[in-house]
Design a protein around this motif. Structure first.
Motif, PDB file in Angstrom:
ATOM      1  N   HIS A   9       7.287   3.960  -6.299  1.00  0.00           N
ATOM      2  CA  HIS A   9       6.248   3.939  -7.324  1.00  0.00           C
ATOM      3  C   HIS A   9       5.062   4.792  -6.855  1.00  0.00           C
ATOM      4  CE1 HIS A   9       3.010   2.249  -9.814  1.00  0.00           C
ATOM      5  NE2 HIS A   9       3.985   1.984 -10.672  1.00  0.00           N
ATOM      6  N   PRO A  10       4.334   5.407  -7.775  1.00  0.00           N
ATOM      7  CA  PRO A  10       3.164   6.203  -7.373  1.00  0.00           C
ATOM      8  C   PRO A  10       2.155   5.430  -6.518  1.00  0.00           C
ATOM      9  CG  PRO A  10       3.689   6.652  -9.660  1.00  0.00           C
ATOM     10  CD  PRO A  10       4.600   5.526  -9.216  1.00  0.00           C
ATOM     11  N   ASP A  11       2.093   4.098  -6.698  1.00  0.00           N
ATOM     12  CA  ASP A  11       1.172   3.279  -5.896  1.00  0.00           C
ATOM     13  C   ASP A  11       1.816   2.769  -4.608  1.00  0.00           C
ATOM     14  OD1 ASP A  11      -0.837   3.565  -7.812  1.00  0.00           O
ATOM     15  OD2 ASP A  11      -0.115   1.825  -8.933  1.00  0.00           O
ATOM     16  N   GLY A  12       3.084   3.143  -4.373  1.00  0.00           N
ATOM     17  CA  GLY A  12       3.783   2.699  -3.178  1.00  0.00           C
ATOM     18  C   GLY A  12       4.686   1.512  -3.468  1.00  0.00           C
ATOM     19  N   ILE A  13       5.500   1.171  -2.471  1.00  0.00           N
ATOM     20  CA  ILE A  13       6.474   0.093  -2.624  1.00  0.00           C
ATOM     21  C   ILE A  13       6.819  -0.439  -1.241  1.00  0.00           C
ATOM     22  CG2 ILE A  13       8.455   1.665  -2.567  1.00  0.00           C
ATOM     23  CD1 ILE A  13       9.763  -0.139  -4.739  1.00  0.00           C
ATOM     24  N   THR A  14       7.131  -1.725  -1.143  1.00  0.00           N
ATOM     25  CA  THR A  14       7.523  -2.280   0.153  1.00  0.00           C
ATOM     26  C   THR A  14       8.955  -1.869   0.485  1.00  0.00           C
ATOM     27  OG1 THR A  14       8.402  -4.337  -0.752  1.00  0.00           O
ATOM     28  CG2 THR A  14       6.042  -4.311  -0.157  1.00  0.00           C
ATOM     29  N   ASN A  15       9.283  -1.913   1.761  1.00  0.00           N
ATOM     30  CA  ASN A  15      10.631  -1.578   2.220  1.00  0.00           C
ATOM     31  C   ASN A  15      11.666  -2.501   1.572  1.00  0.00           C
ATOM     32  OD1 ASN A  15      12.332   0.045   4.072  1.00  0.00           O
ATOM     33  ND2 ASN A  15      12.726  -1.931   5.044  1.00  0.00           N
TER      34      ASN A  15
ATOM     35  N   THR B 256       0.628  -0.275   6.725  1.00  0.00           N
ATOM     36  CA  THR B 256       0.798  -1.722   6.811  1.00  0.00           C
ATOM     37  C   THR B 256       0.299  -2.368   5.523  1.00  0.00           C
ATOM     38  OG1 THR B 256       0.497  -1.613   9.198  1.00  0.00           O
ATOM     39  CG2 THR B 256       0.243  -3.773   8.180  1.00  0.00           C
ATOM     40  N   ASP B 257       1.073  -3.292   5.012  1.00  0.00           N
ATOM     41  CA  ASP B 257       0.704  -4.025   3.806  1.00  0.00           C
ATOM     42  C   ASP B 257      -0.488  -4.920   4.128  1.00  0.00           C
ATOM     43  OD1 ASP B 257       0.521  -5.624   1.541  1.00  0.00           O
ATOM     44  OD2 ASP B 257       2.669  -6.012   1.422  1.00  0.00           O
ATOM     45  N   SER B 258      -1.567  -4.788   3.361  1.00  0.00           N
ATOM     46  CA  SER B 258      -2.769  -5.580   3.626  1.00  0.00           C
ATOM     47  C   SER B 258      -2.556  -7.070   3.354  1.00  0.00           C
ATOM     48  CB  SER B 258      -3.948  -5.058   2.793  1.00  0.00           C
ATOM     49  OG  SER B 258      -3.641  -5.144   1.420  1.00  0.00           O
ATOM     50  N   HIS B 259      -1.571  -7.425   2.535  1.00  0.00           N
ATOM     51  CA  HIS B 259      -1.290  -8.830   2.213  1.00  0.00           C
ATOM     52  C   HIS B 259      -0.303  -9.457   3.182  1.00  0.00           C
ATOM     53  CE1 HIS B 259      -3.319  -7.333  -1.178  1.00  0.00           C
ATOM     54  NE2 HIS B 259      -2.730  -7.987  -2.135  1.00  0.00           N
ATOM     55  N   ASP B 260       0.525  -8.630   3.824  1.00  0.00           N
ATOM     56  CA  ASP B 260       1.550  -9.119   4.741  1.00  0.00           C
ATOM     57  C   ASP B 260       1.687  -8.112   5.884  1.00  0.00           C
ATOM     58  OD1 ASP B 260       3.751 -10.055   6.117  1.00  0.00           O
ATOM     59  OD2 ASP B 260       5.111 -10.051   4.383  1.00  0.00           O
TER      60      ASP B 260
ATOM     61  N   ARG C  48       3.440  -7.967   8.365  1.00  0.00           N
ATOM     62  CA  ARG C  48       4.804  -7.701   8.833  1.00  0.00           C
ATOM     63  C   ARG C  48       5.504  -6.654   7.978  1.00  0.00           C
ATOM     64  NH1 ARG C  48       7.104 -13.310   7.853  1.00  0.00           N
ATOM     65  NH2 ARG C  48       5.754 -12.950   6.111  1.00  0.00           N
ATOM     66  N   SER C  49       4.907  -6.347   6.844  1.00  0.00           N
ATOM     67  CA  SER C  49       5.539  -5.453   5.876  1.00  0.00           C
ATOM     68  C   SER C  49       4.786  -4.126   5.788  1.00  0.00           C
ATOM     69  CB  SER C  49       5.549  -6.141   4.507  1.00  0.00           C
ATOM     70  OG  SER C  49       6.214  -5.362   3.561  1.00  0.00           O
ATOM     71  N   SER C  50       5.515  -3.086   5.392  1.00  0.00           N
ATOM     72  CA  SER C  50       4.909  -1.765   5.202  1.00  0.00           C
ATOM     73  C   SER C  50       5.017  -1.348   3.742  1.00  0.00           C
ATOM     74  CB  SER C  50       5.625  -0.715   6.050  1.00  0.00           C
ATOM     75  OG  SER C  50       5.431  -0.963   7.409  1.00  0.00           O
ATOM     76  N   ILE C  51       4.045  -0.571   3.323  1.00  0.00           N
ATOM     77  CA  ILE C  51       4.077   0.036   1.997  1.00  0.00           C
ATOM     78  C   ILE C  51       4.471   1.497   2.200  1.00  0.00           C
ATOM     79  CG2 ILE C  51       2.780   0.593  -0.095  1.00  0.00           C
ATOM     80  CD1 ILE C  51       2.971  -2.383   0.338  1.00  0.00           C
ATOM     81  N   ILE C  52       5.447   1.946   1.421  1.00  0.00           N
ATOM     82  CA  ILE C  52       5.946   3.312   1.528  1.00  0.00           C
ATOM     83  C   ILE C  52       5.348   4.119   0.376  1.00  0.00           C
ATOM     84  CG2 ILE C  52       8.030   4.746   1.468  1.00  0.00           C
ATOM     85  CD1 ILE C  52       9.457   1.996   2.366  1.00  0.00           C
ATOM     86  N   HIS C  53       4.804   5.281   0.723  1.00  0.00           N
ATOM     87  CA  HIS C  53       4.203   6.184  -0.257  1.00  0.00           C
ATOM     88  C   HIS C  53       4.843   7.557  -0.148  1.00  0.00           C
ATOM     89  CE1 HIS C  53       0.760   3.532  -1.161  1.00  0.00           C
ATOM     90  NE2 HIS C  53       0.791   3.228   0.125  1.00  0.00           N
ATOM     91  N   LEU C  54       4.921   8.252  -1.271  1.00  0.00           N
ATOM     92  CA  LEU C  54       5.342   9.646  -1.247  1.00  0.00           C
ATOM     93  C   LEU C  54       4.200  10.516  -0.730  1.00  0.00           C
ATOM     94  CD1 LEU C  54       6.985   9.841  -4.792  1.00  0.00           C
ATOM     95  CD2 LEU C  54       8.196   9.991  -2.604  1.00  0.00           C
ATOM     96  N   THR C  55       4.536  11.506   0.073  1.00  0.00           N
ATOM     97  CA  THR C  55       3.555  12.521   0.468  1.00  0.00           C
ATOM     98  C   THR C  55       3.463  13.539  -0.668  1.00  0.00           C
ATOM     99  OG1 THR C  55       5.242  13.910   1.467  1.00  0.00           O
ATOM    100  CG2 THR C  55       4.158  12.280   2.922  1.00  0.00           C
TER     101      THR C  55
END
Length: 164
Positions: free
Chosen positions: A60-66, A97-101, A103-110
Motif C-alpha cells: 500500500h502507498p502508506d506501507g504494510i506489515t510483513n 519499525t512499526d510504532s504500534h508494535d 516487533r513488527s516492521s512496516i514495508i514501504h516502496l522506495t
C-alpha cells in the motif's frame, strides 16, 4: 492395478490429451510471466524476478506489515522475509519499525519501487487492451469476472477470506 493396466490407462489418457483446467492455467501463467519479465527488462529492470511481483503489487502507498503482506501475496512469512531482503538490496523497498508494535516492521516502496509498480501496472493495462481487442471488451470483462469467482470460491474453501 498391475503394470500393464497402468501403462494402458496412461496411454489412453495421453492419447486423449484433454485440454484441462490445469494445463490452461499453467500455460497462461507461464506466458504471463515470460511477457512481464520481457516487458520489465525492456524498461530497465534487469534485476527483476517474477517472485517480486505479488509482493510489490500488494504494498500500500502508506506501507504494510510483513505479516499482512505475506497474507495478501499468499506466501509464508519466511518466504516474504527472504524476498523483502532481496528487494531492500535492490532498493525497491525500505522497512521501518512499526510504532504500534516494535516487533513488527512496516514495508514501504522506495521511489525506484514506486516507479516499477507504476510501469508494471501500465504494461498490464496495455495487455488488458490487447485482450479486449482479441475477445471484445464485454467478453473479456466476463472472463475476468468468472476467474475472480473461481478464485474467491477456492479461497473460501481454504479459509483465505479477504486475500483477493
Amino acid at each position: 492395478m498391475n503394470k500393464t493396466e497402468l501403462n494402458t490407462q496412461l496411454q489412453e489418457l495421453q492419447a486423449a490429451r484433454p485440454l484441462t483446467w490445469g494445463k490452461v492455467i499453467s500455460l497462461l501463467k507461464r506466458q504471463f510471466d515470460n511477457w512481464a519479465l520481457h516487458e520489465l527488462t525492456q524498461q530497465g529492470y534487469e534485476e527483476f524476478k517474477m517472485a517480486y511481483m505479488p509482493v510489490l503489487m500488494n504494498i500500500h502507498p502508506d506501507g504494510i506489515t510483513n505479516n499482512e503482506l505475506a497474507r495478501k501475496a499468499r506466501v509464508t512469512k519466511q518466504a516474504m522475509s527472504k524476498v523483502i531482503k532481496e528487494l531492500i538490496e535492490l532498493d525497491f523497498v525500505v522497512t521501518e519499525t512499526d510504532s504500534h508494535d516494535k516487533r513488527s516492521s512496516i514495508i514501504h516502496l522506495t521511489e525506484k519501487g514506486k516507479k516499477l509498480v507504476i510501469d508494471a501496472r501500465q504494461k498490464v493495462c496495455e495487455l488488458d487492451k490487447e485482450y479486449e481487442e482479441l475477445l471484445g471488451k464485454e467478453e473479456f470483462a466476463v472472463l475476468k469476472e468468472q476467474l475472480v469467482t473461481i478464485i474467491k470460491c477456492h479461497d473460501e474453501k481454504h479459509g483465505l477470506v479477504g486475500c483477493f
